[in-house]
Write a protein that holds these residues in place. Structure first.
Motif, PDB file in Angstrom:
ATOM      1  N   ARG A 114       0.734  -1.369   0.043  1.00  0.00           N
ATOM      2  CA  ARG A 114      -0.140   0.021   0.174  1.00  0.00           C
ATOM      3  C   ARG A 114       0.953   1.382  -0.009  1.00  0.00           C
ATOM      4  O   ARG A 114       0.812   2.202  -0.825  1.00  0.00           O
ATOM      5  N   ARG A 115       1.758   1.261   0.720  1.00  0.00           N
ATOM      6  CA  ARG A 115       2.693   2.365   1.027  1.00  0.00           C
ATOM      7  C   ARG A 115       3.535   2.702  -0.335  1.00  0.00           C
ATOM      8  O   ARG A 115       3.316   3.977  -0.970  1.00  0.00           O
ATOM      9  N   GLU A 116       4.212   1.614  -1.008  1.00  0.00           N
ATOM     10  CA  GLU A 116       4.705   2.077  -2.179  1.00  0.00           C
ATOM     11  C   GLU A 116       3.967   2.410  -3.252  1.00  0.00           C
ATOM     12  O   GLU A 116       4.317   3.332  -4.210  1.00  0.00           O
ATOM     13  N   ILE A 117       2.617   1.609  -3.341  1.00  0.00           N
ATOM     14  CA  ILE A 117       1.627   1.960  -4.568  1.00  0.00           C
ATOM     15  C   ILE A 117       1.300   3.339  -4.394  1.00  0.00           C
ATOM     16  O   ILE A 117       1.569   4.044  -5.480  1.00  0.00           O
ATOM     17  N   LEU A 118       0.915   4.163  -3.394  1.00  0.00           N
ATOM     18  CA  LEU A 118       0.177   4.960  -3.165  1.00  0.00           C
ATOM     19  C   LEU A 118       1.232   6.150  -3.314  1.00  0.00           C
ATOM     20  O   LEU A 118       1.127   7.317  -3.678  1.00  0.00           O
ATOM     21  N   ALA A 119       2.611   5.670  -2.765  1.00  0.00           N
ATOM     22  CA  ALA A 119       3.776   6.898  -3.125  1.00  0.00           C
ATOM     23  C   ALA A 119       4.387   6.975  -4.120  1.00  0.00           C
ATOM     24  O   ALA A 119       4.950   8.169  -4.487  1.00  0.00           O
ATOM     25  N   SER A 120       3.958   6.267  -5.175  1.00  0.00           N
ATOM     26  CA  SER A 120       4.613   6.305  -6.364  1.00  0.00           C
ATOM     27  C   SER A 120       4.206   7.315  -7.330  1.00  0.00           C
ATOM     28  O   SER A 120       3.023   7.621  -7.237  1.00  0.00           O
ATOM     29  N   PRO A 121       5.230   8.307  -7.863  1.00  0.00           N
ATOM     30  CA  PRO A 121       4.666   9.142  -8.646  1.00  0.00           C
ATOM     31  C   PRO A 121       3.920   8.830  -9.897  1.00  0.00           C
ATOM     32  O   PRO A 121       3.421   9.781 -10.800  1.00  0.00           O
ATOM     33  N   ARG A 122       4.166   7.542 -10.278  1.00  0.00           N
ATOM     34  CA  ARG A 122       3.592   6.942 -11.561  1.00  0.00           C
ATOM     35  C   ARG A 122       3.127   5.899 -11.189  1.00  0.00           C
ATOM     36  O   ARG A 122       3.225   5.050 -10.217  1.00  0.00           O
ATOM     37  N   PRO A 123       1.700   5.421 -11.996  1.00  0.00           N
ATOM     38  CA  PRO A 123       1.266   4.077 -11.774  1.00  0.00           C
ATOM     39  C   PRO A 123       2.004   2.843 -11.569  1.00  0.00           C
ATOM     40  O   PRO A 123       2.919   2.748 -12.572  1.00  0.00           O
ATOM     41  N   VAL A 124       1.798   1.946 -10.728  1.00  0.00           N
ATOM     42  CA  VAL A 124       2.655   0.736 -10.451  1.00  0.00           C
ATOM     43  C   VAL A 124       2.328  -0.355 -11.189  1.00  0.00           C
ATOM     44  O   VAL A 124       0.874  -0.653 -11.412  1.00  0.00           O
ATOM     45  N   THR A 125       3.303  -1.127 -11.786  1.00  0.00           N
ATOM     46  CA  THR A 125       2.922  -2.533 -12.414  1.00  0.00           C
ATOM     47  C   THR A 125       3.292  -3.358 -11.423  1.00  0.00           C
ATOM     48  O   THR A 125       4.388  -3.533 -10.861  1.00  0.00           O
ATOM     49  N   LEU A 126       2.297  -4.110 -10.655  1.00  0.00           N
ATOM     50  CA  LEU A 126       2.542  -5.314  -9.955  1.00  0.00           C
ATOM     51  C   LEU A 126       2.756  -6.404 -10.729  1.00  0.00           C
ATOM     52  O   LEU A 126       2.057  -7.150 -11.514  1.00  0.00           O
ATOM     53  N   VAL A 127       4.056  -7.455 -10.508  1.00  0.00           N
ATOM     54  CA  VAL A 127       4.263  -8.442 -10.954  1.00  0.00           C
ATOM     55  C   VAL A 127       4.322  -9.641  -9.873  1.00  0.00           C
ATOM     56  O   VAL A 127       5.352  -9.881  -9.319  1.00  0.00           O
ATOM     57  N   ILE A 152      -1.449  -5.323 -13.569  1.00  0.00           N
ATOM     58  CA  ILE A 152      -0.930  -6.569 -12.728  1.00  0.00           C
ATOM     59  C   ILE A 152      -0.494  -7.623 -13.881  1.00  0.00           C
ATOM     60  O   ILE A 152      -1.656  -8.168 -14.682  1.00  0.00           O
ATOM     61  N   VAL A 153       0.637  -8.065 -13.749  1.00  0.00           N
ATOM     62  CA  VAL A 153       1.098  -9.121 -14.704  1.00  0.00           C
ATOM     63  C   VAL A 153       1.560 -10.155 -13.886  1.00  0.00           C
ATOM     64  O   VAL A 153       2.663 -10.198 -13.425  1.00  0.00           O
ATOM     65  N   PHE A 154       0.767 -11.175 -13.767  1.00  0.00           N
ATOM     66  CA  PHE A 154       0.936 -12.444 -13.080  1.00  0.00           C
ATOM     67  C   PHE A 154       1.401 -13.420 -13.549  1.00  0.00           C
ATOM     68  O   PHE A 154       0.874 -13.788 -14.737  1.00  0.00           O
ATOM     69  N   MET A 155       2.242 -14.310 -13.085  1.00  0.00           N
ATOM     70  CA  MET A 155       2.783 -15.734 -13.734  1.00  0.00           C
ATOM     71  C   MET A 155       1.676 -16.577 -12.963  1.00  0.00           C
ATOM     72  O   MET A 155       1.783 -16.865 -11.598  1.00  0.00           O
ATOM     73  N   ALA A 179      -6.818 -15.879  -6.207  1.00  0.00           N
ATOM     74  CA  ALA A 179      -6.567 -15.749  -7.580  1.00  0.00           C
ATOM     75  C   ALA A 179      -7.894 -15.100  -8.062  1.00  0.00           C
ATOM     76  O   ALA A 179      -7.880 -14.096  -8.828  1.00  0.00           O
ATOM     77  N   ALA A 180      -9.260 -15.628  -7.510  1.00  0.00           N
ATOM     78  CA  ALA A 180     -10.476 -15.139  -7.861  1.00  0.00           C
ATOM     79  C   ALA A 180     -10.531 -13.662  -7.619  1.00  0.00           C
ATOM     80  O   ALA A 180     -11.080 -12.917  -8.127  1.00  0.00           O
ATOM     81  N   ILE A 181     -10.128 -13.499  -6.285  1.00  0.00           N
ATOM     82  CA  ILE A 181     -10.298 -12.028  -5.904  1.00  0.00           C
ATOM     83  C   ILE A 181      -9.432 -10.907  -6.867  1.00  0.00           C
ATOM     84  O   ILE A 181      -9.913 -10.200  -7.200  1.00  0.00           O
ATOM     85  N   THR A 182      -8.344 -11.483  -7.267  1.00  0.00           N
ATOM     86  CA  THR A 182      -7.347 -10.635  -8.023  1.00  0.00           C
ATOM     87  C   THR A 182      -7.989 -10.465  -9.408  1.00  0.00           C
ATOM     88  O   THR A 182      -8.101  -9.162 -10.080  1.00  0.00           O
ATOM     89  N   LEU A 183      -8.449 -11.397 -10.070  1.00  0.00           N
ATOM     90  CA  LEU A 183      -9.231 -11.224 -11.373  1.00  0.00           C
ATOM     91  C   LEU A 183     -10.262 -10.318 -11.426  1.00  0.00           C
ATOM     92  O   LEU A 183     -10.618  -9.830 -12.254  1.00  0.00           O
ATOM     93  N   THR A 184     -10.965 -10.093 -10.235  1.00  0.00           N
ATOM     94  CA  THR A 184     -12.214  -9.335 -10.419  1.00  0.00           C
ATOM     95  C   THR A 184     -11.946  -8.002  -9.428  1.00  0.00           C
ATOM     96  O   THR A 184     -13.105  -7.383  -9.190  1.00  0.00           O
ATOM     97  N   ALA A 185     -10.900  -7.663  -9.485  1.00  0.00           N
ATOM     98  CA  ALA A 185     -10.532  -6.522  -8.652  1.00  0.00           C
ATOM     99  C   ALA A 185     -10.815  -5.238  -9.680  1.00  0.00           C
ATOM    100  O   ALA A 185     -10.699  -3.963  -8.999  1.00  0.00           O
ATOM    101  N   GLY A 186     -10.967  -5.169 -10.823  1.00  0.00           N
ATOM    102  CA  GLY A 186     -11.249  -4.216 -11.824  1.00  0.00           C
ATOM    103  C   GLY A 186      -9.951  -3.670 -12.294  1.00  0.00           C
ATOM    104  O   GLY A 186     -10.014  -2.599 -12.774  1.00  0.00           O
ATOM    105  N   VAL A 187      -8.841  -4.152 -12.047  1.00  0.00           N
ATOM    106  CA  VAL A 187      -7.330  -3.812 -12.602  1.00  0.00           C
ATOM    107  C   VAL A 187      -7.156  -4.406 -13.881  1.00  0.00           C
ATOM    108  O   VAL A 187      -7.402  -5.412 -13.987  1.00  0.00           O
ATOM    109  N   PRO A 188      -6.635  -3.789 -14.918  1.00  0.00           N
ATOM    110  CA  PRO A 188      -6.173  -4.382 -16.085  1.00  0.00           C
ATOM    111  C   PRO A 188      -5.067  -5.545 -15.850  1.00  0.00           C
ATOM    112  O   PRO A 188      -4.069  -5.304 -14.823  1.00  0.00           O
ATOM    113  N   ILE A 189      -5.192  -6.754 -16.207  1.00  0.00           N
ATOM    114  CA  ILE A 189      -4.487  -7.931 -15.861  1.00  0.00           C
ATOM    115  C   ILE A 189      -4.108  -8.654 -17.080  1.00  0.00           C
ATOM    116  O   ILE A 189      -4.785  -8.947 -18.079  1.00  0.00           O
TER     117      ILE A 189
END
Length: 328
Positions: A114-127, A152-155, A179-189
Motif C-alpha cells: 500500500r505504501r509503495e503503490i500510493l507513494a509512487s509518482p507514476r502508476p505501478v505495475t504489480l508482478v 497486474i502481470v502475474f505468472m 486468484a479469484a479476488i485478484t481477477l475481479t478487482a477491476g485492474v487491467p491484468i
C-alpha cells in the motif's frame, strides 16, 4: 528535453524459488524497470525461507536498499503446500548460498505494498510470480490502491494443461480464492501462464557461460538455470541437454518488452469448487456463446489479457543481455 521513456515502476510479489530468483535478477538489472519493493509469500517454500532467499538474491544482484517485506504464511483457506521437490529443500536449488546480511523491513507485505503503490509518482505495475495471497489481501483491505496500479502481470494459470493438477497451475492452485479476488478487482491484468511459461528456454551454451562468469549475479543466474533444466529427464552429463527454463522471469520480460508476448483478451474464471478442477483458470476461447449461456443466461466474467504465444528467442536474448551487461 526528454531523455526517453521513464522506467516502469514495478513491485514484485514472489515465493523465491529458483525461477523467482531469476526474475529478481532481471528486475534489478533491466534499465526500463524501476524495482520499488519486493514482497514475500508462502509458496515454493515457507515464507521465512522466501524472505531469506529474496534478500540473498537481491544482494547478489546488486539491488541496493530495495525494501523487502514478509507476507502471508499460508493461503486464505487452504493449508500451505510447498514445491520443494522442484526448488530444493531451501527453495533455491540447495546451492548453499550464504545467509543475507540485510533484514526485511519492519512492516508486513500488505502495508509495504500500500505504501509503495500510493507513494509512487507514476502508476505501478504489480508482478506477482507466486500465489496471489498477498495481492488479494491488499485489494480487499486497501481497495484505494487500484487508482495507482497500472496493471497486474502475474505468472499463473493456464489456458491448456496444468502442472499441479491436470488442469491447474501451481500458483493459482495454491490459493484459488486469492486468484479469484485478484481477477475481479477491476485492474487491467495480464496472465503469463503455463502456455508460454514452459517455452522460454536458455540454451546450454549460454547457461555454461553464465556459470563461468566472474560476476556474482550472472554466475547465480547460470547456477539457477542449471537447476531447472528444460528437459528434466535428461542425463546431467549430456552437454546438449544443459538448457534451462526462465519460468517466472517471462512475466518481467513481458513488462520490459510487451511486444514479445502475444495476448488475447478473454474471459477467465477460477474454479473454486472442491474436486479435480479446483484452481483451474477456465479461459473461454470460444468465438461465440454456447448452449449453456443460451439456456441459462450469461454471467459477467473478468476479461484478462491471456498470454498464448511468446517470441522465445527475443526473451532469451533480452534476459542474457540484461543479466550480463551489469557492472558492479
Amino acid at each position: 528535453m526528454s531523455n526517453g521513456p521513464q522506467p516502469v515502476p514495478v513491485i514484485v510479489d514472489c515465493d523465491t524459488g529458483v525461477d523467482d530468483a531469476l526474475a529478481l535478477l532481471f528486475a534489478v538489472r533491466h534499465p526500463a524497470l524501476d524495482l520499488r519493493a519486493v514482497t514475500c509469500v508462502a509458496g515454493n517454500t515457507d515464507v521465512d525461507g522466501v524472505v531469506r532467499n529474496t534478500l540473498t538474491v537481491l544482494e547478489r544482484a546488486g539491488a541496493g536498499d530495495v525494501p523487502v517485506a514478509r507476507g502471508a504464511a499460508r493461503p486464505l483457506i487452504e493449508a500451505p503446500r510447498s514445491a520443494r521437490h522442484v526448488h530444493g529443500h531451501d527453495g533455491m536449488g540447495d546451492l548453499g548460498l550464504p545467509a543475507p546480511r540485510r533484514t526485511p523491513v519492519d512492516v508486513d507485505a500488505v502495508t509495504l505494498l500500500r505504501r509503495e503503490i500510493l507513494a509512487s509518482p507514476r502508476p505501478v505495475t504489480l508482478v506477482p510470480t507466486a500465489p496471489l495471497t498477498n495481492i488479494a489481501l491488499l485489494l480487499r483491505t486497501h481497495p484505494e490502491v487500484t487508482r495507482n496500479i497500472e496493471r497486474i502481470v502475474f505468472m499463473g494459470g493456464a489456458a491448456g494443461a496444468g502442472n499441479a493438477t491436470p488442469v491447474a497451475e501451481f500458483n493459482v492452485w495454491h490459493d484459488p480464492e486469492a486468484a479469484a479476488i485478484t481477477l475481479t478487482a477491476g485492474v487491467p491484468i495480464t496472465m503469463y501462464g503455463l502456455d508460454v511459461f514452459n517455452r522460454v528456454v536458455v540454451p546450454g551454451d549460454d547457461v555454461r557461460r553464465l556459470r563461468a562468469s566472474a560476476e556474482p549475479g550472472a554466475r547465480l543466474a547460470g547456477d539457477l538455470l542449471a537447476h531447472r533444466p528444460a528437459h528434466p529427464g535428461s542425463r546431467p552429463d549430456d552437454p546438449a541437454e544443459d538448457s534451462g527454463g526462465l519460468g517466472d522471469t517471462g512475466a518481467l520480460c513481458a513488462v520490459a518488452d510487451p511486444e514479445g508476448l502475444t495476448t488475447h483478451r478473454l474471459p477467465v474464471e477460477v474454479s473454486l469448487a472442491p474436486g479435480p478442477a479446483r484452481g483451474q483458470t477456465i479461459v473461454d476461447r470460444r468465438p461465440r456463446i454456447g448452449e449453456s449461456e443460451l439456456h441459462e443466461g450469461t454471467r459477467e466474467q473478468p476479461l484478462v489479457d491471456v498470454g498464448l504465444d511468446v517470441d522465445v528467442e527475443r526473451y532469451v536474448k533480452l534476459y542474457l543481455t540484461t543479466v550480463e551487461r551489469f557492472t558492479p
